[in-house]
Design a protein around this motif. Structure first.
Motif, PDB file in Angstrom:
ATOM      1  N   GLY A 217       0.823  -1.212   0.000  1.00 43.02           N
ATOM      2  CA  GLY A 217       0.000   0.000   0.000  1.00 43.02           C
ATOM      3  C   GLY A 217       0.855   1.259   0.000  1.00 43.02           C
ATOM      4  O   GLY A 217       0.602   2.211  -0.754  1.00 43.02           O
ATOM      5  N   GLY A 218       1.873   1.278   0.856  1.00 48.41           N
ATOM      6  CA  GLY A 218       2.746   2.455   0.952  1.00 48.41           C
ATOM      7  C   GLY A 218       3.485   2.709  -0.355  1.00 48.41           C
ATOM      8  O   GLY A 218       3.580   3.853  -0.818  1.00 48.41           O
ATOM      9  N   ARG A 219       3.992   1.644  -0.949  1.00 48.48           N
ATOM     10  CA  ARG A 219       4.724   1.816  -2.220  1.00 48.48           C
ATOM     11  C   ARG A 219       3.808   2.323  -3.327  1.00 48.48           C
ATOM     12  O   ARG A 219       4.205   3.143  -4.155  1.00 48.48           O
ATOM     13  CB  ARG A 219       5.336   0.484  -2.638  1.00 48.48           C
ATOM     14  N   SER A 229       3.373  10.426   4.677  1.00 49.79           N
ATOM     15  CA  SER A 229       3.834  10.755   6.025  1.00 49.79           C
ATOM     16  C   SER A 229       3.387   9.609   6.930  1.00 49.79           C
ATOM     17  O   SER A 229       2.184   9.388   7.100  1.00 49.79           O
ATOM     18  CB  SER A 229       3.159  12.078   6.420  1.00 49.79           C
ATOM     19  N   MET A 230       4.353   8.847   7.473  1.00 52.18           N
ATOM     20  CA  MET A 230       3.980   7.652   8.245  1.00 52.18           C
ATOM     21  C   MET A 230       4.312   7.818   9.717  1.00 52.18           C
ATOM     22  O   MET A 230       5.379   8.315  10.073  1.00 52.18           O
ATOM     23  CB  MET A 230       4.686   6.431   7.678  1.00 52.18           C
ATOM     24  N   ASN A 257      10.032   3.670   1.971  1.00 50.41           N
ATOM     25  CA  ASN A 257      10.761   4.936   1.790  1.00 50.41           C
ATOM     26  C   ASN A 257       9.802   6.130   1.707  1.00 50.41           C
ATOM     27  O   ASN A 257       9.765   6.861   0.702  1.00 50.41           O
ATOM     28  CB  ASN A 257      11.647   4.864   0.541  1.00 50.41           C
ATOM     29  N   PRO A 258       9.006   6.354   2.761  1.00 54.59           N
ATOM     30  CA  PRO A 258       8.048   7.476   2.730  1.00 54.59           C
ATOM     31  C   PRO A 258       8.785   8.807   2.855  1.00 54.59           C
ATOM     32  O   PRO A 258       9.959   8.843   3.225  1.00 54.59           O
ATOM     33  CB  PRO A 258       7.177   7.226   3.963  1.00 54.59           C
ATOM     34  N   ASN A 305      15.345   7.769   2.376  1.00 59.45           N
ATOM     35  CA  ASN A 305      15.574   9.191   2.064  1.00 59.45           C
ATOM     36  C   ASN A 305      14.338   9.924   2.575  1.00 59.45           C
ATOM     37  O   ASN A 305      13.496  10.345   1.794  1.00 59.45           O
ATOM     38  CB  ASN A 305      15.713   9.396   0.559  1.00 59.45           C
ATOM     39  N   SER A 306      14.214  10.014   3.871  1.00 61.23           N
ATOM     40  CA  SER A 306      12.996  10.551   4.481  1.00 61.23           C
ATOM     41  C   SER A 306      13.370  11.643   5.468  1.00 61.23           C
ATOM     42  O   SER A 306      14.540  11.843   5.780  1.00 61.23           O
ATOM     43  CB  SER A 306      12.255   9.452   5.259  1.00 61.23           C
ATOM     44  N   LYS A 307      12.335  12.311   5.976  1.00 56.64           N
ATOM     45  CA  LYS A 307      12.529  13.238   7.087  1.00 56.64           C
ATOM     46  C   LYS A 307      11.977  12.549   8.332  1.00 56.64           C
ATOM     47  O   LYS A 307      10.813  12.120   8.329  1.00 56.64           O
ATOM     48  CB  LYS A 307      11.823  14.553   6.808  1.00 56.64           C
TER      49      LYS A 307
END
Ligand code: SF4
Length: 369
Positions: A217-219, A229-230, A257-258, A305-307
């Motif tokens: 789902g996320g991908r 945003s998770m 990788n969100p 590569n997230s915040k």
């Protein structure tokens, strides 16, 4: 000097008559930007997570496209009334404290009118962002949410960002083409409660999704062009399952990788099954240092590569001067660049006396008073 608005009373009278539905919850990052809150469905269609008290006892319901678009039209009408008064008072449509004071002098009761207050604050902060409530807007039929988004974008054209909550399971069920069309209709960011990537913990907290479904789902959401945003919940596995919770959460987040990963440490809420499990000694909350260790395992396993953000009051660990260990801003730590800095912060938190940190048990006790 402020000009006079002879028909101020009539504007206030019309503002009193205008209202639209606003739900209770939104992410902190949407509060900070004073997002316009618009309710497209009511409560949570799942409502079974054992740690969540948000919509307990509240029946889920969809709102019709006609109801929501009528609400959007009322937002526009409130906006137009407020800006008309601003212009008549010589403020050229600007939304200022003086304008608020003038409106409240004429209609003191407006201060307790959520629709007026929401639109006024939204205009004052630039009218740039909107958040669709409640817990799972993507569970609406795709053609219906698309119709709502198109009307929203056409009617409130100052918006540069529209966001919403959704569930991983809902994303898993949506076809890639449906997600793409919703994204193109103007929904920019999805806030998703991942909580954990560990299948045993997912089953124990009754999240209604597997880690494989979370990843798929996320991908799909990322591939459709959404900013994703998770939210994950330190200590959701409690002391009993903290290592597997941390490692599998890192595994799932790395696979997705969100754009954002946000920490929401567990505080058991009265009235939830998980609160009872902790109160009866069937689950044991980790200590502040144990939570930091869990954080170190999770962060250590993240290849993204997230915040990575700590934008919630529950991230209450202290630094050696008694301040906050982690930055609370909505953009957080950039990964991979700031991963070493974050690990250093965790080491600092582990090096200081544990009693300097707030223990979740203290927060749990305060809530049940
Ligand atoms: S899906 Fe979200 S809102 Fe619904 S019960 Fe679970 S945590 Fe609460």
């Amino acid at each position: 000097m402020m000009a006079n608005c002879k028909d101020l009373g009539e504007h206030v009278e019309r503002l009193r008559a205008l209202s639209f539905e606003i739900g209770t919850y939104r992410p902190p990052s949407e509060g900070g930007s004073a997002s316009l809150l618009l309710r497209v469905s009511e409560n949570c269609p799942w409502n079974r997570c054992t740690f969540c008290e948000m919509y307990k006892g509240q029946r889920f319901g969809y709102r019709t496209v006609a109801e929501v678009t009528a609400d959007i039209d009322r937002v526009a009408a409130i906006r137009d009334e407020i800006t008309a008064v601003s212009s008549k008072l010589g403020m050229e449509g600007e939304i200022t404290r003086e304008l608020g004071a003038a409106l409240l002098t004429e209609g003191r009761d407006l201060v307790g009118n959520p629709s007026f207050v929401t639109v006024f604050n939204w205009l004052a902060s630039g009218a740039r962002t909107a958040f669709l409530q409640d817990a799972d807007s993507m569970s609406m039929r795709p053609r219906e949410i698309i119709a709502v988004l198109k009307h929203l974008r056409q009617t409130l054209d100052s918006l540069s960002r529209v966001t919403s909550y959704t569930r991983s399971k809902t994303l898993f069920k949506r076809k890639p083409e449906e997600l793409r069309l919703i994204r193109e209709a103007g929904l920019d960011r999805l806030h998703v409660g991942l909580e954990t990537g560990d299948d045993e913990v997912l089953a124990l907290v009754n999240k209604g999704v597997s880690s494989a479904e979370q990843i798929e789902g996320g991908r799909k959401a990322v591939a459709a062009g959404f900013q994703v945003s998770m939210y994950w919940m330190p200590d959701l596995g409690a002391r009993e399952r903290r290592r597997q919770h941390a490692q599998n959460t890192a595994r799932v987040l790395s696979a997705i990788n969100p754009h954002y990963i946000r920490s929401r440490p567990l505080v058991p809420r009265p009235g939830t099954p998980l609160f009872e499990q902790v109160a009866q000694g069937r689950l044991h909350l980790s200590s502040p240092h144990e939570r930091l260790e869990e954080l170190a395992w999770m962060i250590g396993g993240l290849e993204v590569n997230s915040k990575v953000c700590f934008d919630h009051a529950m991230n209450a660990w202290a630094d050696r001067r008694g301040g906050l260990l982690f930055r609370r801003d909505y953009e957080g730590y950039r990964f991979p660049e700031e991963k070493p800095l974050l690990r250093e912060r965790i080491r600092e938190g582990l090096a200081i006396e544990e009693s300097m940190h707030v223990h979740a048990r203290q927060l749990m006790a305060v809530q049940s008073l």
